[in-house]
Design an enzyme around this catalytic site. Sequence first.
Site, PDB file in Angstrom:
ATOM      1  N   CYS A 119     -46.942 -22.305 -46.619  1.00 54.78           N
ATOM      2  CA  CYS A 119     -48.246 -22.971 -46.593  1.00 54.78           C
ATOM      3  C   CYS A 119     -48.113 -24.397 -46.056  1.00 54.78           C
ATOM      4  CB  CYS A 119     -48.852 -23.008 -47.993  1.00 54.78           C
ATOM      5  SG  CYS A 119     -49.544 -21.438 -48.546  1.00 54.78           S
ATOM      6  N   CYS A 207     -54.502 -16.054 -46.285  1.00 53.34           N
ATOM      7  CA  CYS A 207     -53.733 -15.291 -45.304  1.00 53.34           C
ATOM      8  C   CYS A 207     -53.589 -13.832 -45.747  1.00 53.34           C
ATOM      9  CB  CYS A 207     -52.348 -15.915 -45.120  1.00 53.34           C
ATOM     10  SG  CYS A 207     -52.378 -17.520 -44.287  1.00 53.34           S
ATOM     11  N   CYS A 210     -50.880 -12.725 -48.363  1.00 58.09           N
ATOM     12  CA  CYS A 210     -50.939 -13.390 -49.663  1.00 58.09           C
ATOM     13  C   CYS A 210     -52.285 -13.245 -50.364  1.00 58.09           C
ATOM     14  CB  CYS A 210     -50.613 -14.873 -49.490  1.00 58.09           C
ATOM     15  SG  CYS A 210     -49.018 -15.175 -48.725  1.00 58.09           S
ATOM     16  N   CYS A 235     -52.421 -24.118 -52.352  1.00 57.22           N
ATOM     17  CA  CYS A 235     -51.505 -24.050 -51.218  1.00 57.22           C
ATOM     18  C   CYS A 235     -51.030 -25.426 -50.795  1.00 57.22           C
ATOM     19  CB  CYS A 235     -52.176 -23.361 -50.033  1.00 57.22           C
ATOM     20  SG  CYS A 235     -53.671 -24.208 -49.479  1.00 57.22           S
TER      21      CYS A 235
END
Length: 244
Positions: A119, A207, A210, A235
């Site tokens: 991240c 994302c 994730c 993140c």
Amino acid sequence: MTAIPTIDLVDALASEYANQSPSEILALALNQEGEIAISFSGAEDVVLIDMASHLGKPFRVFSLDTGRLHPETYQFIETVRKHYNIDIEICFPESEAVQTLVKNKGLFSFFADGHQECCGIRKVQPLRKKLTTLDGWITGQRKDQSPGTRHEIPVVQADTSFSGEGKQLIKYNPLANWSSADVWNYIRMMEIPYNPLHEKGFISIGCEPCTRAVLPNQHEREGRWWWEEATHKECGLHAANIKK
């Protein structure tokens, strides 16, 4: 236009606008001198874009492309661009940093050693680079989004994470006091675009590797980095939310 607020004035504005409507807080942000932009990724941010479009004030929008988003998210970004006839400034990670990470650790290192490094490269560094060009940014953060990190979000704050030397960045959170239900009531009422993944059980969307759908009555952040501790899921974009 109003001058860029000092830290003392930011605290006063946070108190003055604490119970104001999102539209009024958004208008405050867009009236600030300097460069201000809406950070766009999810449902809350489209609400802000829609509100901004009704205020009749010029506004900018930027979004982070990590290179790992869902196909539906890329389509959603394009839908929003066309729907509001706006430019969306896309921010990309540094290719060399991504290549080094993938070469040394593979494509899914975050499952083994946590999501912060990935991240940091794909999201935080591009955001930091973008924010150096701005005087303020507008987010869709809500207090109820994360029980351990976002419950004390003010509607206006001095950004202690991304301010540069000699430059104070101001962060506006017009939806801080709204619930998820408030957001979706607005989306339905105004018939504005949303990510089609929401129809498949996704609430908080990041994302692709994730993010997963959540079950009924699960908290929305349980679908993000589900293999990690449940109450501190950030993140790094909003690192100042986490109380040390």
